[in-house]
Structure formats: structure tokens, C-alpha cells
Scaffold this motif. Structure first.
Motif, PDB file in Angstrom:
ATOM      1  N   ALA A 113       0.913  -1.084   0.051  1.00 54.68           N
ATOM      2  CA  ALA A 113       0.164   0.007   0.061  1.00 54.68           C
ATOM      3  C   ALA A 113       0.765   1.261   0.129  1.00 54.68           C
ATOM      4  N   SER A 114       2.133   0.912  -0.013  1.00 52.59           N
ATOM      5  CA  SER A 114       2.963   2.371   0.121  1.00 52.59           C
ATOM      6  C   SER A 114       3.461   2.725  -1.145  1.00 52.59           C
ATOM      7  N   ILE A 115       3.472   2.273  -1.897  1.00 50.74           N
ATOM      8  CA  ILE A 115       3.992   2.832  -3.307  1.00 50.74           C
ATOM      9  C   ILE A 115       2.985   3.267  -4.302  1.00 50.74           C
ATOM     10  N   PRO A 116       2.686   4.639  -4.228  1.00 50.57           N
ATOM     11  CA  PRO A 116       1.481   5.087  -5.084  1.00 50.57           C
ATOM     12  C   PRO A 116       1.779   5.064  -6.540  1.00 50.57           C
ATOM     13  N   ASP A 117       2.788   5.066  -7.212  1.00 49.85           N
ATOM     14  CA  ASP A 117       3.037   4.822  -8.648  1.00 49.85           C
ATOM     15  C   ASP A 117       2.927   3.307  -9.257  1.00 49.85           C
ATOM     16  N   ASP A 118       2.669   2.338  -8.372  1.00 46.19           N
ATOM     17  CA  ASP A 118       2.386   1.032  -8.713  1.00 46.19           C
ATOM     18  C   ASP A 118       1.258   0.453  -8.223  1.00 46.19           C
ATOM     19  N   VAL A 119       0.242   0.413  -8.884  1.00 47.48           N
ATOM     20  CA  VAL A 119      -1.117  -0.026  -8.445  1.00 47.48           C
ATOM     21  C   VAL A 119      -1.418  -1.272  -8.566  1.00 47.48           C
ATOM     22  N   GLU A 120      -0.307  -2.205  -8.891  1.00 46.87           N
ATOM     23  CA  GLU A 120      -0.499  -3.542  -9.035  1.00 46.87           C
ATOM     24  C   GLU A 120      -0.044  -4.537  -7.575  1.00 46.87           C
ATOM     25  N   GLN A 121       0.802  -3.659  -6.939  1.00 44.02           N
ATOM     26  CA  GLN A 121       1.588  -4.513  -5.915  1.00 44.02           C
ATOM     27  C   GLN A 121       0.609  -5.579  -4.898  1.00 44.02           C
ATOM     28  N   ALA A 122      -0.460  -4.676  -4.577  1.00 45.82           N
ATOM     29  CA  ALA A 122      -1.368  -5.690  -3.646  1.00 45.82           C
ATOM     30  C   ALA A 122      -1.631  -6.931  -4.455  1.00 45.82           C
ATOM     31  N   HIS A 123      -2.110  -6.702  -5.723  1.00 49.81           N
ATOM     32  CA  HIS A 123      -2.542  -7.724  -6.392  1.00 49.81           C
ATOM     33  C   HIS A 123      -1.560  -9.025  -6.331  1.00 49.81           C
ATOM     34  N   TRP A 124      -0.222  -8.727  -6.703  1.00 49.85           N
ATOM     35  CA  TRP A 124       0.851  -9.694  -6.854  1.00 49.85           C
ATOM     36  C   TRP A 124       1.324 -10.120  -5.503  1.00 49.85           C
ATOM     37  N   PHE A 125       1.199  -9.423  -4.609  1.00 48.31           N
ATOM     38  CA  PHE A 125       1.511  -9.848  -3.371  1.00 48.31           C
ATOM     39  C   PHE A 125       0.423 -11.011  -2.963  1.00 48.31           C
ATOM     40  N   GLU A 126      -0.831 -10.967  -3.238  1.00 46.10           N
ATOM     41  CA  GLU A 126      -1.936 -11.829  -2.977  1.00 46.10           C
ATOM     42  C   GLU A 126      -1.723 -13.002  -3.988  1.00 46.10           C
ATOM     43  N   VAL A 127      -1.102 -12.881  -5.007  1.00 52.02           N
ATOM     44  CA  VAL A 127      -0.706 -13.864  -5.789  1.00 52.02           C
ATOM     45  C   VAL A 127       0.451 -14.791  -5.207  1.00 52.02           C
ATOM     46  N   CYS A 128       1.439 -13.951  -4.575  1.00 54.60           N
ATOM     47  CA  CYS A 128       2.382 -14.652  -3.892  1.00 54.60           C
ATOM     48  C   CYS A 128       1.841 -15.391  -2.766  1.00 54.60           C
ATOM     49  N   ARG A 129       0.914 -14.949  -2.089  1.00 58.83           N
ATOM     50  CA  ARG A 129       0.166 -15.643  -0.756  1.00 58.83           C
ATOM     51  C   ARG A 129      -0.530 -16.697  -1.167  1.00 58.83           C
ATOM     52  N   ALA A 130      -1.133 -16.668  -2.227  1.00 56.51           N
ATOM     53  CA  ALA A 130      -1.521 -17.852  -2.604  1.00 56.51           C
ATOM     54  C   ALA A 130      -0.701 -18.987  -3.137  1.00 56.51           C
ATOM     55  N   ALA A 131       0.207 -18.755  -3.721  1.00 57.19           N
ATOM     56  CA  ALA A 131       1.460 -19.621  -4.067  1.00 57.19           C
ATOM     57  C   ALA A 131       2.018 -20.223  -2.936  1.00 57.19           C
ATOM     58  N   TRP A 132       2.223 -19.155  -1.870  1.00 57.57           N
ATOM     59  CA  TRP A 132       2.881 -19.657  -0.379  1.00 57.57           C
ATOM     60  C   TRP A 132       1.857 -20.694   0.202  1.00 57.57           C
ATOM     61  N   THR A 133       0.865 -20.361   0.117  1.00 55.89           N
ATOM     62  CA  THR A 133      -0.294 -21.269   1.188  1.00 55.89           C
ATOM     63  C   THR A 133      -0.495 -22.539   0.367  1.00 55.89           C
ATOM     64  N   ALA A 134      -0.193 -22.649  -1.021  1.00 57.92           N
ATOM     65  CA  ALA A 134      -0.322 -24.028  -1.754  1.00 57.92           C
ATOM     66  C   ALA A 134       0.769 -24.915  -1.535  1.00 57.92           C
ATOM     67  N   LEU A 135       1.924 -24.286  -1.022  1.00 59.41           N
ATOM     68  CA  LEU A 135       3.053 -25.041  -1.023  1.00 59.41           C
ATOM     69  C   LEU A 135       2.753 -26.209   0.154  1.00 59.41           C
ATOM     70  N   PRO A 136       3.406 -27.459  -0.042  1.00 61.17           N
ATOM     71  CA  PRO A 136       3.552 -28.507   0.999  1.00 61.17           C
ATOM     72  C   PRO A 136       4.026 -28.008   2.241  1.00 61.17           C
ATOM     73  N   PRO A 137       3.315 -28.613   3.312  1.00 62.72           N
ATOM     74  CA  PRO A 137       3.670 -28.095   4.413  1.00 62.72           C
ATOM     75  C   PRO A 137       5.135 -27.956   5.130  1.00 62.72           C
ATOM     76  N   GLY A 138       5.772 -28.780   4.583  1.00 63.71           N
ATOM     77  CA  GLY A 138       7.228 -28.909   4.923  1.00 63.71           C
ATOM     78  C   GLY A 138       8.086 -27.665   4.320  1.00 63.71           C
ATOM     79  N   VAL A 139       7.685 -27.355   3.043  1.00 63.06           N
ATOM     80  CA  VAL A 139       8.432 -26.457   2.178  1.00 63.06           C
ATOM     81  C   VAL A 139       8.006 -24.993   2.616  1.00 63.06           C
ATOM     82  N   ARG A 140       6.371 -25.079   3.014  1.00 63.05           N
ATOM     83  CA  ARG A 140       5.928 -23.630   3.670  1.00 63.05           C
ATOM     84  C   ARG A 140       6.693 -23.330   4.874  1.00 63.05           C
TER      85      ARG A 140
END
Length: 448
Positions: free
Chosen positions: A294-321
Motif C-alpha cells: 500500500a506504500s508505493i503510489p505509482d505502482d497500483v498492482e503491488q497488492a494484487h501480486w502480493f496476493e498471488v504470492c500469498r496464494a502460492a505460499w499457501t499452496a506449498l507442501p507444509p514442509g516447504v512452507r
């Protein structure tokens, strides 16, 4: 538009830099500063970009403007303002210039009209602070539309591009079809990488000036050993509980090798794919570190791509996560943020930058300065910085996650001497990517 009031550089800091580069380079630097002052003839060298915080350009200008002034060269910095619609358009322009072929990045009817109208108004505001002897360096696609309104009111307008693609794509051609006509009256264009100069600008006088880092900045300065543990705790990289801005599934094992990527949350930084590829790396831990979205006003897609990373992290096998974490560093205190990044990079046994495209890649330069081994994609300026097998390792195809995992494992597992790579990497940055090279190059640009 607003003017950034950068603090003066203390003479002792300037002198420490002159000592760091040695007497021969210091003499060349001071001679170039004298020639640049004569060229300006009472005018000021203005840098103009679109944000004062976040991203390599802003970080570089926080250093270069005081550095030039410390050497007697009048320099100032202005930032163009914009609303979400303006930054949405510039984000898509940037993605296209990086070669995107996604429909979501295509320009829509009316986008360019809104972009040029907004920058025409910003140019009018800039004219109130400019003098006829001033010279402008406009940075990136967010400022290209200023050229028509400013080319006749100063002694020179140069446009500097920090983005690009190694081979043209339909997306990059769309970007340059939009930007090139706006740059017709520019006195010159500057790129970080020679192969990024598009054919649409082939008739312009073009220069290549790579970005630089400041060795005494909070992000790059040496850190006392007694400060490192506390900083790492605040990054979520210590043995204790992670702070709330860190997504983690348990504490990090401090005995395990640590791999770090520091980037914006951005499609082209491919952070979610780093998570996926890292699953094949045994034993090591991974931290993906970026700013509070939320801190970078000239990059309006940061929140979306962080959520993509969050979803990828959540999908990892527990040992990798349990061996991976996402870190969204606060941005309210830029020096504090930079020291946290500094600590994370220094604690890393390996820094990775698996970008799909890159203008230059200052996070690579920063890691190399800290004598860290780096695995980076062979794209943009990363390929210019890293001599494969000597100053780091290059991933030929950033989409090849198996090859990425092998290179990472070669370093974390000890098959490749990461310390030797790091030592040679630091020497490379010392010789090529410190601010004296920028001032010499800009002097050459304005005197030819």
C-alpha cells in the motif's frame, strides 16, 4: 508536481567516497564536475521522476542529487504527481515496455489522451521553477509526456529510461509507438542497457548510463555485528516469532542456508514462481522481501501480486512452507526500511533475482556490493552485471524452474564456492557501478 528537499551531503561523507575510489578516479571525478558546472553556466541539473519512495530510481536520486551538489554541481529533484488513473496507465506502459503481451496491459481508448493531458498540466507547474539555463533529466515512461511542454523553456531536456526488453515483442512495440512521438523534441535519450534502445528511437542521440549505488547508504553501509540480530528479528529472519507484516509458518532455522530475493511485488519479478521453484531446493530457507504494497503510489498492482504470492505460499507442501516466508517491510521510515533490507541481504548465503525482464536490477548490484553470491536471470542489466561463473550465476531461461533450483542448490549445498563469487562480485561493483561513473557519463552526455 512537488520538489524534493534532499539534505546536503556532509563534506566528510564526500571525502570518504573520494578515498574509497582512490586518487586517480577522484581526480577524474572532480575534473568532470568542473566541466559540468561550466556547461550549466549558472543553470541547474533537474531530475524528474514519479515517486520519492520505492524503486531503484527514487533510491538513486536520494543519493545522486546530494552527491552532485557536494561536488559543486547545482542539482535538484522534482516529482510529478498523479491520480490512480494516471498511474494505472503508466503501469501498463511500463509492463508493455518490458515486453508484456497480456491483454490486461494493452492501452485502452483514451488512456494516452489522459496521460498526455495530465503531464501537460504537470509541465506547466514545472515551468514555474525552471530557468532558461537549466537542464532536465526526465526518468522513465511516467515522464515522457513532459518533453513537448518543456523542450523550449530550458537549455536541454534528456529522457532516461530504466526499463526495457532484450528482444522486441508486440507489447514493447505498442509502448514505443505511444512514447516515441512524445520524445521527438528531446535532446537525447539514455538507457541502462544498450540492447534496450528500441528501433523507434534509433534516430535519436542515445547514451548508455547504468544505474549506480551509494556505498554509504543505509541499504549498503556496513552493519555492526551487534545490530544484525535485532534487525533480522524485525525482518522475520531471526529465531523468534515473526512480526505481523511477515507471513511465516514457524521460526526460521538459523543454521540453515538462507536464500533471499528483494523486489517489488510485481509480475516481472516472478516472486510466486521463485516459491514454486524453491520447493526442489533441499534444506535451505527462503525469504521473499518487498515493500508494504500500500506504500508505493505509482505502482497500483503491488497488492494484487502480493496476493498471488500469498496464494502460492499457501499452496506449498507444509514442509516447504515452513522453510519459506513473505516479508512486507514497512515504508514509513525509508532509512529503517533500507537497513532491514541490508541486514537480510548480508545474512543471506545466496541472493536470487529471478526476473522475467529487467531494466538493470539494482538489487543485484546491492547484493554484489555486499559480496553475496547471486543467481540472476540472464535478462536486461543482470546479464551485464554478472559474468557467469565468475561474479555470479546466470539462469538462461527464467521460466526454467528446475534449472533455477539446480543453480540455487549448487550454492547452498556447497558445490560452487559462493564466497569466491561474492568477492569478485564486490570488485565488479566497485569498478563500474559507483556514483562517480554516473557523473562522468552525464558530463559526457551534456558536453557532446
Amino acid at each position: 508536481m512537488h520538489v524534493i528537499d534532499t539534505p546536503a551531503m556532509p563534506p566528510a561523507t564526500r571525502d570518504a567516497f573520494l578515498t574509497l575510489i582512490g586518487p586517480e578516479r577522484a581526480d577524474r571525478l572532480q575534473d568532470a564536475a568542473r566541466r559540468l558546472r561550466r556547461r550549466l553556466d549558472g543553470g541547474t541539473l533537474w531530475h524528474v521522476n514519479s515517486t520519492a519512495a520505492g524503486g531503484g530510481v527514487a533510491e538513486m536520486l536520494h543519493v545522486l542529487v546530494p552527491f552532485y551538489r557536494a561536488l559543486g554541481v547545482p542539482a535538484r529533484w522534482a516529482v510529478v504527481d498523479g491520480d490512480p488513473a494516471f498511474f494505472d496507465t503508466t503501469k501498463r506502459l511500463g509492463n508493455l515496455a518490458y515486453g508484456s503481451v497480456q491483454d490486461a496491459d494493452r492501452l485502452r481508448p483514451g488512456d494516452l489522451d489522459g496521460y498526455t493531458r495530465h503531464l501537460a498540466a504537470e509541465a506547466e507547474r514545472l515551468r514555474t521553477v525552471l530557468g532558461p539555463a537549466d537542464v532536465l533529466l526526465l526518468h522513465d515512461h511516467q515522464t515522457a509526456g513532459l518533453v513537448p511542454g518543456l523542450s523550449s523553456v530550458t537549455a536541454g531536456v534528456h529522457w532516461r529510461c530504466h526499463v526495457g526488453v532484450d528482444a522486441p515483442t508486440p507489447g514493447s512495440r505498442e509502448a514505443w509507438a505511444a512514447l516515441a512521438p512524445l520524445l521527438e523534441k528531446a535532446d537525447g535519450v539514455v538507457f541502462s542497457v544498450r540492447r534496450h534502445i528500441p528501433e523507434e528511437l534509433a534516430h535519436h542521440r542515445a547514451a548508455v548510463i547504468p544505474p549506480v549505488l551509494w556505498p554509504f547508504a543505509p541499504k549498503n553501509e556496513p552493519l555492526p555485528a551487534d545490530r544484525l540480530p535485532g534487525l533480522l528479528e524485525r525482518c522475520g529472519l531471526g529465531p523468534g516469532d515473526a512480526p505481523g507484516y511477515v507471513l511465516a509458518d514457524g521460526p526460521r532455522d538459523p543454521a540453515a542456508p538462507l536464500v533471499v530475493q528483494v523486489s517489488r511485488w510485481d509480475r516481472l519479478k516472478d516472486m510466486h514462481a521463485v516459491l514454486t521453484g524453491f520447493a526442489a531446493v533441499p534444506d535451505a530457507h527462503l525469504a521473499l522481501i518487498g515493500p508494504d504494497p500500500a506504500s508505493i503510489p505509482d505502482d497500483v498492482e503491488q497488492a494484487h501480486w502480493f496476493e498471488v504470492c500469498r496464494a502460492a505460499w499457501t499452496a506449498l507442501p507444509p514442509g516447504v512452507r515452513r522453510r519459506t516466508r513473505l516479508v512486507c517491510l514497512p515504508m514509513h521510515d525509508l532509512d529503517d526500511n533500507a537497513r532491514l533490507v541490508n541486514a537480510a541481504q548480508r545474512a543471506a548465503g545466496l541472493v536470487v533475482q529471478k526476473s522475467l525482464a529487467e531494466g538493470f536490477g539494482l538489487t543485484v548490484t546491492e547484493a554484489m556490493w555486499k559480496a553475496r553470491p547471486v543467481v540472476g536471470s540472464a535478462v536486461g542489466g543482470i546479464a551485464d552485471q554478472i559474468d557467469h561463473g565468475r561474479t555470479g550465476l546466470l539462469l538462461d531461461d527464467p521460466h526454467d524452474l528446475a534449472a533455477f533450483a539446480r543453480l540455487v542448490t549448487d550454492v547452498t549445498g556447497g558445490a560452487i564456492d559462493g564466497a569466491a563469487l561474492g568477492r569478485r562480485a564486490r570488485a565488479r561493483v566497485h569498478g563500474a557501478y559507483l556514483p562517480d561513473s554516473d557523473l562522468l557519463a552525464v558530463t559526457g552526455l551534456l558536453l557532446t
